[in-house]
Design an enzyme around this catalytic site. Structure first.
Site, PDB file in Angstrom:
ATOM      1  N   HIS A 134       4.373  -5.328  10.159  1.00  0.00           N
ATOM      2  CA  HIS A 134       4.842  -4.790  11.441  1.00  0.00           C
ATOM      3  C   HIS A 134       5.138  -5.879  12.597  1.00  0.00           C
ATOM      4  O   HIS A 134       4.331  -7.003  12.577  1.00  0.00           O
ATOM      5  CB  HIS A 134       4.013  -3.704  12.089  1.00  0.00           C
ATOM      6  CG  HIS A 134       3.840  -2.519  11.077  1.00  0.00           C
ATOM      7  ND1 HIS A 134       4.920  -1.442  11.324  1.00  0.00           N
ATOM      8  CD2 HIS A 134       3.333  -2.096  10.181  1.00  0.00           C
ATOM      9  CE1 HIS A 134       4.451  -0.427  10.394  1.00  0.00           C
ATOM     10  NE2 HIS A 134       3.592  -0.903   9.735  1.00  0.00           N
ATOM     11  N   HIS A 192       0.879  -1.137  -0.151  1.00  0.00           N
ATOM     12  CA  HIS A 192      -0.094   0.231   0.102  1.00  0.00           C
ATOM     13  C   HIS A 192       1.006   1.312  -0.038  1.00  0.00           C
ATOM     14  O   HIS A 192       2.221   1.093  -0.056  1.00  0.00           O
ATOM     15  CB  HIS A 192      -0.914  -0.080   1.322  1.00  0.00           C
ATOM     16  CG  HIS A 192      -0.251  -0.016   2.375  1.00  0.00           C
ATOM     17  ND1 HIS A 192       0.494  -1.048   2.974  1.00  0.00           N
ATOM     18  CD2 HIS A 192      -0.569   0.929   3.529  1.00  0.00           C
ATOM     19  CE1 HIS A 192       0.827  -0.958   4.306  1.00  0.00           C
ATOM     20  NE2 HIS A 192       0.255   0.404   4.672  1.00  0.00           N
ATOM     21  N   HIS A 239       1.465   3.963   1.943  1.00  0.00           N
ATOM     22  CA  HIS A 239       2.122   4.549   3.210  1.00  0.00           C
ATOM     23  C   HIS A 239       3.261   4.507   2.992  1.00  0.00           C
ATOM     24  O   HIS A 239       4.160   3.461   2.465  1.00  0.00           O
ATOM     25  CB  HIS A 239       1.572   4.106   4.422  1.00  0.00           C
ATOM     26  CG  HIS A 239      -0.031   4.253   4.795  1.00  0.00           C
ATOM     27  ND1 HIS A 239      -0.592   3.412   5.571  1.00  0.00           N
ATOM     28  CD2 HIS A 239      -0.775   5.055   4.304  1.00  0.00           C
ATOM     29  CE1 HIS A 239      -1.928   3.796   5.704  1.00  0.00           C
ATOM     30  NE2 HIS A 239      -1.979   4.895   4.742  1.00  0.00           N
ATOM     31  N   ASP A 274       5.734   4.149   4.925  1.00  0.00           N
ATOM     32  CA  ASP A 274       6.831   3.099   5.566  1.00  0.00           C
ATOM     33  C   ASP A 274       6.766   1.802   4.911  1.00  0.00           C
ATOM     34  O   ASP A 274       7.353   0.871   5.317  1.00  0.00           O
ATOM     35  CB  ASP A 274       6.346   2.910   7.037  1.00  0.00           C
ATOM     36  CG  ASP A 274       4.999   2.882   7.280  1.00  0.00           C
ATOM     37  OD1 ASP A 274       3.985   3.014   6.520  1.00  0.00           O
ATOM     38  OD2 ASP A 274       4.737   1.856   8.352  1.00  0.00           O
ATOM     39  N   HIS A 275       6.015   1.730   3.718  1.00  0.00           N
ATOM     40  CA  HIS A 275       6.057   0.545   2.865  1.00  0.00           C
ATOM     41  C   HIS A 275       6.341   0.671   1.509  1.00  0.00           C
ATOM     42  O   HIS A 275       7.042   0.056   0.883  1.00  0.00           O
ATOM     43  CB  HIS A 275       4.518   0.025   2.910  1.00  0.00           C
ATOM     44  CG  HIS A 275       4.083  -0.495   4.405  1.00  0.00           C
ATOM     45  ND1 HIS A 275       4.084  -1.884   4.514  1.00  0.00           N
ATOM     46  CD2 HIS A 275       3.628   0.091   5.414  1.00  0.00           C
ATOM     47  CE1 HIS A 275       3.582  -1.951   5.936  1.00  0.00           C
ATOM     48  NE2 HIS A 275       3.414  -0.687   6.503  1.00  0.00           N
ATOM     49  N   HIS A 306      -7.661  -0.458   5.224  1.00  0.00           N
ATOM     50  CA  HIS A 306      -6.489   0.299   5.646  1.00  0.00           C
ATOM     51  C   HIS A 306      -6.244   1.259   4.570  1.00  0.00           C
ATOM     52  O   HIS A 306      -6.077   2.518   4.997  1.00  0.00           O
ATOM     53  CB  HIS A 306      -5.428  -0.343   5.934  1.00  0.00           C
ATOM     54  CG  HIS A 306      -4.180   0.148   6.841  1.00  0.00           C
ATOM     55  ND1 HIS A 306      -4.220   0.748   7.807  1.00  0.00           N
ATOM     56  CD2 HIS A 306      -2.975   0.536   6.138  1.00  0.00           C
ATOM     57  CE1 HIS A 306      -2.897   1.235   8.301  1.00  0.00           C
ATOM     58  NE2 HIS A 306      -2.220   0.903   7.229  1.00  0.00           N
ATOM     59  N   ASP A 337      -0.609  -4.297   5.935  1.00  0.00           N
ATOM     60  CA  ASP A 337      -1.146  -3.665   7.157  1.00  0.00           C
ATOM     61  C   ASP A 337      -2.799  -3.929   6.896  1.00  0.00           C
ATOM     62  O   ASP A 337      -3.481  -3.461   7.834  1.00  0.00           O
ATOM     63  CB  ASP A 337      -1.098  -2.131   7.320  1.00  0.00           C
ATOM     64  CG  ASP A 337       0.182  -1.759   7.733  1.00  0.00           C
ATOM     65  OD1 ASP A 337       1.070  -2.724   7.899  1.00  0.00           O
ATOM     66  OD2 ASP A 337       0.765  -0.452   7.813  1.00  0.00           O
TER      67      ASP A 337
END
Length: 258
Positions: free
Chosen positions: A174, A54, A56, A58-59, A112, A135
């Site tokens: 995570h 996705h 975001h 941090d991905h 999400h 996530d």
């Protein structure tokens, strides 16, 4: 196929998927490209694909850099998710092959984010399949409903992912397992499977070891968000339908101080 964990940032994981007969590799969510390349080099892997779950940061935040470092690498991401550095936009049901024996199926698992994709990966016949859930599905938990509804999360978790073969290995984005299991016990304090898994996960954490992968079967036994079809669980949270129960449990988790 072989799968390697690459710990990133504070509690993220990227994953290196290797087709063993050709040494071709795919990487899931390479947020720290340098670490990914070190892992690939140490295992003698030729990186071919990026699988982004996705948008975001941090991905997807490492996608543009990995394209500079590995010319010609293909970067996959959900077609409606506006993924940075994406070269190939994916839809639900899209298939990609890696090397000789590894096949990747895109599963649209929204909530999400609107265009969140989970990747279901199969290798040789005698190997357990794996699913990379970003996530959407965490070990004993699920992602926050940032861009979607409880109805969508129910469909993503309990229908799409819940219908995968029970031995499917679950790799999520995570390391949240201990906290998730502690919360799960607030919903089902007498669930012995949750108690056992929490004790195991705490030992893993203390030893600096990952708690991932889980399996779809284990999630059905320990993850409250995947157990909402059970009338006794609905009753515990004062609800009369799976979707209502999922919404209520997510609300409790959002407000839980742990």
């Amino acid at each position: 196929m072989k799968i390697y964990h690459i710990p990133c940032l504070q509690d993220n994981y990227s994953y290196l998927i290797v087709d063993e007969s050709t040494k071709e590799g795919a990487v899931v969510d390479p947020v720290e490209p340098q670490k990914v390349l070190e892992a690939a080099n140490s295992h003698g892997v030729n990186l071919k694909l990026v699988l982004t779950t996705h948008h975001h940061w941090d991905h997807a935040g490492g996608n543009e850099q990995i394209r500079q470092l590995v010319p010609g690498i293909k970067v996959y991401g959900g077609s409606i998710d506006n993924v940075k550095g994406c070269t190939d936009k994916g839809e639900n049901g899209d298939k990609v092959s890696l090397g000789a024996d590894t096949n990747i199926l895109s599963l649209h698992t929204p909530c999400h984010t609107k265009g969140h994709i989970s990747y279901y990966v199969t290798g040789k016949e005698n190997e357990n399949p794996a699913v990379f859930t970003g996530d959407t599905l965490f070990i004993a938990g699920c992602g926050r409903f940032f861009e979607g509804t409880a109805e969508q999360m129910y469909e993503s978790l309990c229908v799409t992912l819940g219908s995968l073969p029970k031995p499917t290995l679950v790799y999520c984005g995570h390391e949240y397992t201990v906290k998730n299991l502690q919360f799960a016990l607030t919903i089902e304090p007498n669930n012995s499977r949750i108690q056992e898994k929490l004790a195991w996960a705490q030992k893993q954490n203390q030893a600096g070891q990952p708690t991932i992968p889980s399996t779809i079967e284990e999630e059905m036994e320990t993850n409250p968000f995947m157990r909402v079809d059970l009338p006794e669980l609905q009753e515990k949270v004062g609800c009369k339908s799976p979707v209502e129960a999922l919404r209520e449990i997510r609300k409790r988790k959002d407000n839980w101080k742990g």
